[in-house]
Scaffold this motif. Structure first.
Motif, PDB file in Angstrom:
ATOM      1  N   LYS A  54       1.026  -1.329  -0.382  1.00 51.04           N
ATOM      2  CA  LYS A  54       0.274  -0.018   0.230  1.00 51.04           C
ATOM      3  C   LYS A  54       0.428   1.480   0.083  1.00 51.04           C
ATOM      4  O   LYS A  54       0.158   2.074  -0.547  1.00 51.04           O
ATOM      5  N   ALA A  55       2.178   0.882   0.809  1.00 50.61           N
ATOM      6  CA  ALA A  55       3.096   2.789   0.501  1.00 50.61           C
ATOM      7  C   ALA A  55       3.654   2.158  -0.842  1.00 50.61           C
ATOM      8  O   ALA A  55       5.059   3.458  -0.486  1.00 50.61           O
ATOM      9  N   ALA A  56       3.705   2.310  -1.681  1.00 48.48           N
ATOM     10  CA  ALA A  56       4.404   1.875  -2.687  1.00 48.48           C
ATOM     11  C   ALA A  56       4.696   3.388  -3.335  1.00 48.48           C
ATOM     12  O   ALA A  56       2.952   3.292  -3.845  1.00 48.48           O
ATOM     13  N   ALA A 109      -0.079   4.041  -7.816  1.00 47.49           N
ATOM     14  CA  ALA A 109       0.553   4.816  -6.723  1.00 47.49           C
ATOM     15  C   ALA A 109      -0.601   5.192  -5.482  1.00 47.49           C
ATOM     16  O   ALA A 109      -0.961   4.362  -4.320  1.00 47.49           O
ATOM     17  N   SER A 110      -1.321   5.929  -5.843  1.00 51.51           N
ATOM     18  CA  SER A 110      -2.700   6.254  -5.678  1.00 51.51           C
ATOM     19  C   SER A 110      -3.858   4.801  -5.035  1.00 51.51           C
ATOM     20  O   SER A 110      -4.851   4.655  -4.339  1.00 51.51           O
ATOM     21  N   HIS A 111      -3.901   4.655  -6.637  1.00 47.52           N
ATOM     22  CA  HIS A 111      -4.835   2.901  -6.647  1.00 47.52           C
ATOM     23  C   HIS A 111      -4.250   2.496  -5.674  1.00 47.52           C
ATOM     24  O   HIS A 111      -4.793   1.069  -4.683  1.00 47.52           O
ATOM     25  N   ALA A 112      -2.998   1.806  -5.162  1.00 44.18           N
ATOM     26  CA  ALA A 112      -2.280   0.902  -4.033  1.00 44.18           C
ATOM     27  C   ALA A 112      -2.643   1.534  -2.844  1.00 44.18           C
ATOM     28  O   ALA A 112      -3.243   0.470  -1.960  1.00 44.18           O
ATOM     29  N   ALA A 113      -2.474   2.179  -2.889  1.00 48.19           N
ATOM     30  CA  ALA A 113      -2.985   3.153  -1.687  1.00 48.19           C
ATOM     31  C   ALA A 113      -4.044   2.689  -0.882  1.00 48.19           C
ATOM     32  O   ALA A 113      -4.506   2.392   0.285  1.00 48.19           O
ATOM     33  N   ALA A 114      -4.969   2.830  -1.309  1.00 48.12           N
ATOM     34  CA  ALA A 114      -6.381   2.390  -1.437  1.00 48.12           C
ATOM     35  C   ALA A 114      -6.509   0.792  -1.302  1.00 48.12           C
ATOM     36  O   ALA A 114      -7.932   1.245  -0.285  1.00 48.12           O
ATOM     37  N   ALA A 115      -5.294   0.332  -1.258  1.00 43.50           N
ATOM     38  CA  ALA A 115      -5.821  -1.115  -1.806  1.00 43.50           C
ATOM     39  C   ALA A 115      -6.649  -1.753  -0.183  1.00 43.50           C
ATOM     40  O   ALA A 115      -6.503  -1.248   0.667  1.00 43.50           O
ATOM     41  N   ASP A 116      -7.515  -2.892  -0.090  1.00 42.20           N
ATOM     42  CA  ASP A 116      -7.744  -3.646   0.873  1.00 42.20           C
ATOM     43  C   ASP A 116      -8.330  -5.325   0.111  1.00 42.20           C
ATOM     44  O   ASP A 116      -7.103  -5.470  -0.905  1.00 42.20           O
ATOM     45  N   GLU A 117      -8.608  -5.755   0.582  1.00 42.29           N
ATOM     46  CA  GLU A 117      -8.786  -7.383   0.626  1.00 42.29           C
ATOM     47  C   GLU A 117      -9.394  -7.606  -0.204  1.00 42.29           C
ATOM     48  O   GLU A 117      -9.688  -8.946  -0.617  1.00 42.29           O
ATOM     49  N   GLN A 118     -10.548  -6.848  -1.043  1.00 38.99           N
ATOM     50  CA  GLN A 118     -11.294  -7.401  -1.631  1.00 38.99           C
ATOM     51  C   GLN A 118     -11.024  -7.303  -3.222  1.00 38.99           C
ATOM     52  O   GLN A 118      -9.432  -6.450  -2.873  1.00 38.99           O
TER      53      GLN A 118
END
Length: 132
Positions: A54-56, A109-118
């Motif tokens: 998520k921090a990438a 990077a914004s999409h990665a930061a918003a990531a979750d397990e879904q």
């Protein structure tokens, strides 16, 4: 006299059964009360892998493929690193957001930061590293 011996034998077997059950219950309670610290460390490491994904930042990877590969490999390695504790990876999903390009830029990077397990969608990626 015979019935007295039979009664004593039955009582002795019952006492033995009680002692064995108590010992098993105590052993089980001790294992539940103090989990294996290596398993706890593996669970924490899995959380760190997810947090790292998520921090990438933009520029950390050339493409989403590099991001997916890096964190999937790091998650898989937990089974090796904590193999002495019989840790296994049960979930290992690092999937790019379904919208946008293949480059790992600021939007990625914004999409990665918003990531979750879904499952991933156009606005967020999926990060899932779970061990047991």
């Amino acid at each position: 006299m015979e019935w007295l011996l039979i009664t004593a034998a039955v009582a002795a077997l019952a006492a033995l059964a009680v002692v064995l059950v108590q010992a098993e219950v105590k052993d089980t309670a001790d294992r539940v009360a103090s989990p294996d610290p290596r398993v706890t460390a593996a669970i924490h490491s899995a959380f760190e892998v997810e947090t790292g994904a998520k921090a990438a930042a933009a520029g950390d990877f050339e493409s989403w493929t590099g991001w997916e590969r890096r964190f999937s490999e790091r998650c898989s390695l937990l089974a090796v690193l904590y193999g002495d504790a019989d840790v296994e990876v049960v979930l290992n999903n690092f999937n790019r957001a379904t919208g946008g390009g293949i480059e790992f830029d600021a939007a990625a990077a914004s999409h990665a930061a918003a990531a979750d397990e879904q499952p991933a969608d156009p606005s967020k990626a999926q990060v899932q590293c779970e061990v047991r």
